[in-house]
Design a protein around this motif. Structure first.
Motif, PDB file in Angstrom:
ATOM      1  N   UNK A  62       0.834  -1.203   0.000  1.00  0.00           N
ATOM      2  CA  UNK A  62       0.000   0.000   0.000  1.00  0.00           C
ATOM      3  C   UNK A  62       0.868   1.252   0.000  1.00  0.00           C
ATOM      4  N   UNK A  63       1.976   1.215   0.733  1.00  0.00           N
ATOM      5  CA  UNK A  63       2.873   2.368   0.760  1.00  0.00           C
ATOM      6  C   UNK A  63       3.455   2.634  -0.628  1.00  0.00           C
ATOM      7  N   UNK A  64       3.812   1.568  -1.341  1.00  0.00           N
ATOM      8  CA  UNK A  64       4.344   1.713  -2.693  1.00  0.00           C
ATOM      9  C   UNK A  64       3.296   2.298  -3.630  1.00  0.00           C
ATOM     10  N   UNK A  65       2.054   1.798  -3.542  1.00  0.00           N
ATOM     11  CA  UNK A  65       0.974   2.325  -4.381  1.00  0.00           C
ATOM     12  C   UNK A  65       0.754   3.802  -4.072  1.00  0.00           C
ATOM     13  N   UNK A  66       0.768   4.127  -2.795  1.00  0.00           N
ATOM     14  CA  UNK A  66       0.587   5.518  -2.403  1.00  0.00           C
ATOM     15  C   UNK A  66       1.631   6.430  -3.011  1.00  0.00           C
ATOM     16  N   UNK A  67       2.868   5.956  -3.014  1.00  0.00           N
ATOM     17  CA  UNK A  67       3.944   6.746  -3.615  1.00  0.00           C
ATOM     18  C   UNK A  67       3.731   6.902  -5.127  1.00  0.00           C
ATOM     19  N   UNK A  68       3.309   5.816  -5.775  1.00  0.00           N
ATOM     20  CA  UNK A  68       3.150   5.832  -7.230  1.00  0.00           C
ATOM     21  C   UNK A  68       2.029   6.758  -7.689  1.00  0.00           C
ATOM     22  N   UNK A  69       0.970   6.885  -6.899  1.00  0.00           N
ATOM     23  CA  UNK A  69      -0.192   7.672  -7.344  1.00  0.00           C
ATOM     24  C   UNK A  69      -0.259   9.045  -6.689  1.00  0.00           C
ATOM     25  N   UNK A  70       0.792   9.420  -5.982  1.00  0.00           N
ATOM     26  CA  UNK A  70       0.747  10.671  -5.225  1.00  0.00           C
ATOM     27  C   UNK A  70       0.311  11.853  -6.083  1.00  0.00           C
ATOM     28  N   UNK A  71       0.802  11.921  -7.320  1.00  0.00           N
ATOM     29  CA  UNK A  71       0.431  13.033  -8.203  1.00  0.00           C
ATOM     30  C   UNK A  71      -0.566  12.607  -9.279  1.00  0.00           C
ATOM     31  N   UNK A  72      -1.116  11.370  -9.119  1.00  0.00           N
ATOM     32  CA  UNK A  72      -2.022  10.860 -10.161  1.00  0.00           C
ATOM     33  C   UNK A  72      -3.273  10.223  -9.556  1.00  0.00           C
ATOM     34  N   UNK A  73      -3.719  10.754  -8.446  1.00  0.00           N
ATOM     35  CA  UNK A  73      -4.869  10.148  -7.769  1.00  0.00           C
ATOM     36  C   UNK A  73      -6.091  10.071  -8.667  1.00  0.00           C
ATOM     37  N   UNK A  74      -6.328  11.089  -9.475  1.00  0.00           N
ATOM     38  CA  UNK A  74      -7.534  11.104 -10.305  1.00  0.00           C
ATOM     39  C   UNK A  74      -7.495  10.059 -11.420  1.00  0.00           C
TER      40      UNK A  74
END
Length: 330
Positions: A62-74
């Protein structure tokens, strides 16, 4: 990318989903840089459905996913799960918990690790046989009311359990293993119930935990910490027999200009309109290969030929150990 829809609101989700489990756990050495590049490549290709769970790592996925989508949440539709508890002293041991207080605690942890305000799809990863599913889903419903979760899902649940859960709150998705070599969901009537109840069926392990890619040709190919070493299907005579079936499938795939992985995904997409294959990879090159399966449509004759050379009975071994099999279709 084409899209299907989830929930009564008919929110669009890509026709394939990216499973992120192997990026941090269970499938050998991790490479965060390559994994994040794979997630970004998926999003660039229109794959908005990303799947994770708090037990993967545990927590580090989950931490990795969070990092990956930090600027791409939408750009991302995030699905995560709770309910499987890892033993810190023995990674092979698992516990199951569906208590309402644990549901709330798990959700808060996932939101923090993912760095988001709302989880798009929240699954109960395994059914806790000691806690009525109505109580667990009741706690999940509270999370929806609080705006912390959009849609609810179950994983590896029986038709009876799904129906009981539906009396408390709509179930938008069921995640269960389904592939050419694993068709338990057909026999259990789960696929039919999802079809008639407008439940999106997320087929996890559509590539048979990597077996149907043809990349694993001997037991020694698996890393020492690869959990597939504990799977009956990858051991001894079972593995040998399964490789023989795979060789027959590979021959048909080659005749159609497809890799075994593309062939397996195309088979699944031909099976059901309400189904999304949830394939896992941590490398961009395999993501691109898998996405090319969208360019193929198998014919009725293809499906019949597959059934002739690889019926469910052709594969040897259960998909989990005897102990873990008790937790599926619960």
């Amino acid at each position: 990318m084409k899209f299907k829809h989830i929930g009564e609101e008919r929110v669009p989700v890509s026709t394939v989903a990216l499973g992120c489990m192997g990026m941090t756990d269970l499938y050998g050495v991790r490479d965060d840089k390559e994994s994040i590049a794979t997630i970004h490549a998926a999003l660039d290709a229109g794959v908005n459905f990303l799947d994770t769970a708090d037990m993967y790592g545990p927590h580090s996925n989950e931490q990795l996913i969070g990092e990956a989508i930090r600027t791409r949440r939408e750009d991302a539709f995030i699905a995560t799960k709770f309910g499987i508890v890892r033993d810190p002293n023995d990674p092979q041991k698992r516990g199951i918990c569906g208590r309402p207080d644990y549901v709330r605690q798990s959700c808060e942890g996932s939101l923090k690790r993912l760095g988001i305000d709302t989880i798009d799809l929240y699954y109960q990863h395994r059914i806790d046989l000691n806690v009525p599913v109505e109580e667990t889903v009741g706690a999940m419903k509270e999370l929806v009311t609080a705006g912390k979760v959009r849609f609810l899902g179950l994983s590896e649940a029986s038709v009876e359990t799904i129906k009981r859960a539906q009396t408390v709150h709509p179930i938008a998705s069921l995640q269960t293993e389904y592939s050419i070599w694993s068709r338990d969901a057909e026999d259990a009537g789960v696929i039919e119930h999802c079809r008639t109840s407008n439940i999106l069926f997320a087929s996890c392990s559509p590539l048979g935990r990597g077996f149907l890619t043809g990349q694993v040709t001997k037991f020694e190919d698996l890393a020492e910490d690869d959990y597939r070493r504990h799977s009956p299907r990858f051991q001894g005579e079972n593995f040998k027999k399964n490789l023989e079936v795979l060789d027959r499938l590979r021959e048909i795939a080659n005749q159609r200009g497809m890799t075994p992985a593309q062939f397996a995904l195309a088979w699944l997409m031909k099976k059901e309109d309400h189904m999304i294959p949830l394939f896992g990879t941590k490398k961009v090159k395999y993501l691109e290969e898998n996405l090319r399966s969208l360019d193929f449509t198998l014919t009725t004759e293809d499906m019949q030929q597959i059934e002739e050379v690889a019926p469910e009975s052709a594969f040897a071994g259960t998909r989990y150990t005897q102990e873990l099999m008790k937790l599926v279709n619960a």
